[in-house]
Design a protein around this motif. Structure first.
Motif, mmCIF file in Angstrom:
data_model
loop_
_atom_site.group_PDB
_atom_site.id
_atom_site.type_symbol
_atom_site.label_atom_id
_atom_site.label_comp_id
_atom_site.label_asym_id
_atom_site.label_seq_id
_atom_site.Cartn_x
_atom_site.Cartn_y
_atom_site.Cartn_z
ATOM 1 N N ALA A 98 0.855 -1.188 0.000
ATOM 2 C CA ALA A 98 0.000 0.000 0.000
ATOM 3 C C ALA A 98 0.888 1.234 0.000
ATOM 4 N N ASP A 99 0.531 2.209 -0.814
ATOM 5 C CA ASP A 99 1.316 3.442 -0.948
ATOM 6 C C ASP A 99 0.454 4.611 -0.500
ATOM 7 N N GLY A 100 0.772 5.169 0.662
ATOM 8 C CA GLY A 100 0.013 6.293 1.183
ATOM 9 C C GLY A 100 0.031 7.483 0.228
ATOM 10 N N VAL A 101 -1.114 8.132 0.048
ATOM 11 C CA VAL A 101 -1.236 9.239 -0.901
ATOM 12 C C VAL A 101 -0.668 10.508 -0.277
ATOM 13 N N GLY A 102 0.438 10.986 -0.861
ATOM 14 C CA GLY A 102 1.173 12.103 -0.279
ATOM 15 C C GLY A 102 0.393 13.398 -0.221
ATOM 16 N N ALA A 157 -1.637 0.974 8.775
ATOM 17 C CA ALA A 157 -2.767 0.337 9.463
ATOM 18 C C ALA A 157 -3.517 -0.590 8.515
ATOM 19 N N PHE A 158 -3.709 -0.151 7.294
ATOM 20 C CA PHE A 158 -4.383 -0.935 6.266
ATOM 21 C C PHE A 158 -3.697 -2.286 6.079
ATOM 22 N N CYS A 159 -2.369 -2.281 5.981
ATOM 23 C CA CYS A 159 -1.630 -3.531 5.816
ATOM 24 C C CYS A 159 -1.686 -4.390 7.084
#
Length: 356
Positions: free
Chosen positions: A80-84, A99-101
């Motif tokens: 998952a790549d957090g949206v900057g 948290a998602f992962c």
């Protein structure tokens, strides 16, 4: 879409992850996670100390056994790549992605009927858990989730511009296509505060709130000796598929997993268990113990990191900029967080395979 190959025996998967935040120097010994299915996945905590996170910045990953039995050999994984862009609103995008992962890892390991779980359902479970987590007020991320089964099947759900590539004996067998709303605007899961939604309704504008049901799902049959790479866009923006194939081929041949065999061409070593174990490797800090999958992950991240800070070598992102904005001047790589999960596929009793 489906890419199928008839499986034969039981399959085993050797996994490792490597990562680095864009502002940090890369250390292949430190920035490495070796998967062990016998390590229990702990229930996620509402308050997660940031110091316990891997040094992957806004990128996050998980690897977990699928179902409660670690002997099943079945595995769930994802990036998952957090949206900057959420940083402009005072939100740390890493809170959402990590948290998602965590939630997906726990859901996968504790799911009582693992054969009935799909990659998209696992993404949905993780997303719902984040939405109900009171400590996460806002944020978003892209997501790619995969399930590996004991009969040699891979199911992938991909939402956004993270992605995967499946390599088979010196060639690219399959890869994902990014999902974007516009240039550099990927599909993304989001938690949007009510106040922000009201403001958008009153003054115009929209918040991107894609759903797991929007993820593209593909299924693939695996073969003995395949290598699968899951990664955030920090990899795909800086290395072409051919670059990744070259790195993987060099490591696989160097460890004897893929080898030349006279007129038979390139073949897979029959006993991959003998080459995926720990070996000593000379590094900057002396001898280091590494696995085949760990070496693959760290070599890919190292190359992507070097490319991301190279001001002269144009990578895939520079090519995309020129395509959409031909008058824009962009040279070199694109600095970003980089996260890679590598899978080496082994079939039980696998025989030497001839290049197709």
């Amino acid at each position: 879409s489906t890419s199928s190959e008839p499986p034969h025996g039981k399959y085993h998967y050797h996994l490792a992850a490597s990562y680095i935040a864009k502002s940090r120097p890369f250390d292949p010994q430190t920035h490495l996670f070796q998967f062990n299915p016998y390590n229990r996945v702990q229930p996620p905590k509402t308050k997660r100390p940031k110091s316990t996170r891997p040094e992957s910045g806004q990128d996050a990953f998980f690897i977990s056994q699928l179902g409660p039995n670690p002997n099943s050999g079945e595995v769930a994984l994802g990036v998952a790549d957090g949206v900057g862009g959420w940083m402009d609103s005072g939100v740390d995008p890493a809170d959402f992605s990590h948290a998602f992962c965590d939630y997906m890892a726990f859901s996968a390991s504790s799911f009582s009927s693992a054969p009935n779980l799909t990659a998209r359902q696992l993404m949905q479970k993780g997303y719902e858990a984040v939405c109900h987590d009171s400590s996460i007020k806002a944020g978003g991320s892209t997501a790619i989730v995969g399930l590996l089964t004991a009969d040699g099947k891979l199911e992938v759900a991909n939402l956004g511009d993270s992605g995967f590539i499946l390599l088979r004996l010196n060639r690219v067998h399959a890869s994902s296509e990014p999902q974007t709303h516009a240039f550099n605007t990927p599909y993304q899961l989001s938690v949007v505060p009510p106040s922000m939604l009201l403001r958008a309704a009153a003054f115009g504008g929209a918040q991107l709130m894609d759903q797991p049901r929007d993820a593209e799902v593909t299924r693939h049959g695996l073969r003995h000796g395949d290598v699968v790479v899951f990664a955030s866009d920090g990899l795909w923006d800086n290395l072409f598929e051919g670059d990744i194939l070259r790195i993987v081929s060099e490591v696989m041949r160097g460890r004897g997993a893929w080898r030349l065999s006279g007129e038979r061409g390139c073949v897979v070593e029959g006993d991959l268990g003998g080459v995926t174990g720990v070996v000593d490797k000379e590094g900057e800090k002396g001898k280091q113990q590494v696995t085949l999958q760990g070496m693959l992950a760290t070599e890919i991240v190292k190359a992507a990191k070097l490319a991301s800070v190279d001001p002269k070598l144009d990578g895939p992102f520079a090519k995309e900029v020129k395509k959409y904005y031909p008058h824009e001047v962009w040279r070199g790589g694109k600095e970003d967080d980089i996260c890679v999960v590598v899978v080496v596929v082994e079939e039980e009793g696998g025989k030497v395979s001839v290049k197709a």
